[in-house]
Design an enzyme around this catalytic site. Structure first.
Site, PDB file in Angstrom:
ATOM      1  N   LYS A   1       0.838  -1.207   0.000  1.00  9.57           N
ATOM      2  CA  LYS A   1       0.000   0.000   0.000  1.00  9.57           C
ATOM      3  C   LYS A   1       0.872   1.255   0.000  1.00  9.57           C
ATOM      4  O   LYS A   1       0.816   2.087   0.908  1.00  9.57           O
ATOM      5  CB  LYS A   1      -0.934  -0.020   1.215  1.00  9.57           C
ATOM      6  CG  LYS A   1      -2.206   0.783   1.005  1.00  9.57           C
ATOM      7  CD  LYS A   1      -3.222   0.476   2.081  1.00  9.57           C
ATOM      8  CE  LYS A   1      -4.489   1.288   1.917  1.00  9.57           C
ATOM      9  NZ  LYS A   1      -5.257   0.927   0.704  1.00  9.57           N
TER      10      LYS A   1
ATOM     11  N   GLU B   1      -7.793  -5.471  -9.995  1.00 13.08           N
ATOM     12  CA  GLU B   1      -8.404  -4.677  -8.931  1.00 13.08           C
ATOM     13  C   GLU B   1      -9.215  -3.540  -9.508  1.00 13.08           C
ATOM     14  O   GLU B   1      -9.021  -3.137 -10.652  1.00 13.08           O
ATOM     15  CB  GLU B   1      -7.332  -4.045  -8.033  1.00 13.08           C
ATOM     16  CG  GLU B   1      -6.854  -4.912  -6.899  1.00 13.08           C
ATOM     17  CD  GLU B   1      -6.057  -4.105  -5.879  1.00 13.08           C
ATOM     18  OE1 GLU B   1      -6.553  -3.047  -5.431  1.00 13.08           O
ATOM     19  OE2 GLU B   1      -4.954  -4.513  -5.532  1.00 13.08           O
TER      20      GLU B   1
END
Length: 411
Positions: A255, A291
């Site tokens: 992330k 995603e």
């Protein structure tokens, strides 16, 4: 001394000299508010930032602590809080030196950060972030959802980005302190949650490409409602077949802050066409889904729930992991594997998961000139897989059902 601070200071001195007990005061706002509590005791509040002091009139000593005992914020429309940045009370800040030694962190008034223009995060994007939420329960408790999972993910991300990371204990403690310091911003039951944003950034100055000589870990908070403008209604996705989100060997599986700005171009273009967001394909063959811009995706076919495997290009979401465990417990067959775009078109249902989005049903997916609507068959809301998983997940997060998995943590 500034007029506001001078008047606040004078007010405190008058209160102490008269034998009253001042339970709290705050700076950074224009007008003090006196709140009668009991004989010889008053409360002085400035919103939204505060530093609270308890003082004994007989001893004249004071100790600072960071909480404001007001139950909630009066000027927030909890029915329309949306998902946006909001200036709350305090944030947690902790620094690490070049030797990897973390200094003791502390709560500070929410505000701007002072950074060198040559800070590593500004010049080379050396930074990570996390996201997690606190919910208020019907019996008044505050619950975090699996914060240790976010801590471990930050540790793994820091390894990839050549950064020191706070330990799981440091991370969770910082998050708890931030929640307590901003507890009045936790929305009422059923109105949303307090979103926590931990950041790990290279804050020290660098000119040539190198690791930063200093790192800052901080946590701030904001009350939030639904992430998508559709609210609880289904979202609509467009498959992006030109731009890629991540590649094998890159940073798609952690992330890092540098993963997100590149998705804006495709996302903004899709929104102009009326879509909610973009679903990305793999960067090599462009036929396997990966995603959505900021969340994971699942498809449902019969009793099988499938999601793209997390092997470097896909972020291993905490909500994703939790939904998979819940679905398996319900008897569904859950698969992590490559998912071909043709399987998506043939699916019965589709939904997205993430801390911000929670679990959002997908109403349609458009690939080239083909638009597929979900669910394929007309079924009642309570019969849909996404609806049942959402209810089970949020009931657990909000403390409405016993937590037999040990996923929630009371603050």
């Amino acid at each position: 001394m500034a007029p506001t601070l001078r008047s606040s200071y004078s007010l405190l001195l008058r209160s102490l000299s008269s034998g009253s007990r001042v339970t709290s005061y705050a700076t950074h706002m224009r007008k003090p508010v006196l709140i009668p509590e009991e004989p010889n005791r008053i409360q002085v509040c400035y919103q939204p930032r505060h530093i609270t002091s308890t003082s004994s009139a007989c001893s004249g000593t004071a100790s600072l602590r960071s909480s404001l005992d007001c139950d909630s914020v009066s000027d927030v429309d909890w029915n329309n809080i949306g998902f946006k940045a909001r200036e709350t009370d305090q944030m947690f800040v902790m620094k690490c030196n070049a030797n990897g030694e973390w200094h003791r962190g502390q709560l500070e008034p929410y505000g701007v950060l002072k950074l060198s223009p040559s800070a590593g995060v500004l010049n080379y994007g050396q930074g990570l972030f996390e996201g997690l939420k606190t919910y208020r329960t019907e019996d008044g408790r505050l619950l975090l959802f699996r914060p240790e999972e976010n801590a471990n993910r930050m540790i793994l991300g820091a390894q990839r980005m050549c950064m020191p990371a706070p330990s799981v204990h440091m991370f969770v403690d910082a998050v708890k302190q931030t929640v307590i310091a901003n507890k009045r911003w936790v929305p009422p039951v059923g109105k949303g949650s307090l979103y926590l944003r931990p950041l790990l950034i290279g804050s020290g100055p660098v000119l040539g490409l190198s690791q930063s000589p200093e790192y800052t870990f901080l946590v701030y908070a904001a009350p939030v409602g639904n992430y998508f403008k559709e609210g609880p209604d289904p979202i609509h996705l467009k498959v992006e077949d030109m731009y890629s989100r991540a590649v094998h060997g890159g940073t798609g599986g952690v992330k890092t802050i540098c993963n997100y700005a590149p998705v804006l171009k495709a996302q903004l273009a899709a929104k102009k066409e009326g879509f909610t967001d973009v679903l990305y394909l793999d960067a090599v063959e462009r036929k396997y889904i990966e995603e959505v811009s900021s969340c994971n995706i699942f498809i449902v076919k019969g009793n099988v729930i499938s999601t793209p495997e997390a092997r470097g290009c896909i972020l291993p979401g905490v909500t994703r992991k939790s939904v998979m465990d819940i679905a398996q417990g319900l008897g569904y067959k859950v698969e992590e594997r490559k998912v071909h775009i043709n399987e998506v078109i043939d699916a019965d249902e589709a939904f997205c998961t993430g801390t911000a989005v929670v679990l959002a049903p997908v109403g349609s997916i458009t690939y080239k000139d083909t638009r597929v609507s979900f669910p394929k068959q007309k079924v009642e809301q309570h019969e849909r897989v996404a609806s049942n998983l959402y209810k089970l997940l949020t009931n657990l997060q909000m403390g409405k059902v016993p937590d037999t998995r040990g996923w929630t943590m009371e603050v």
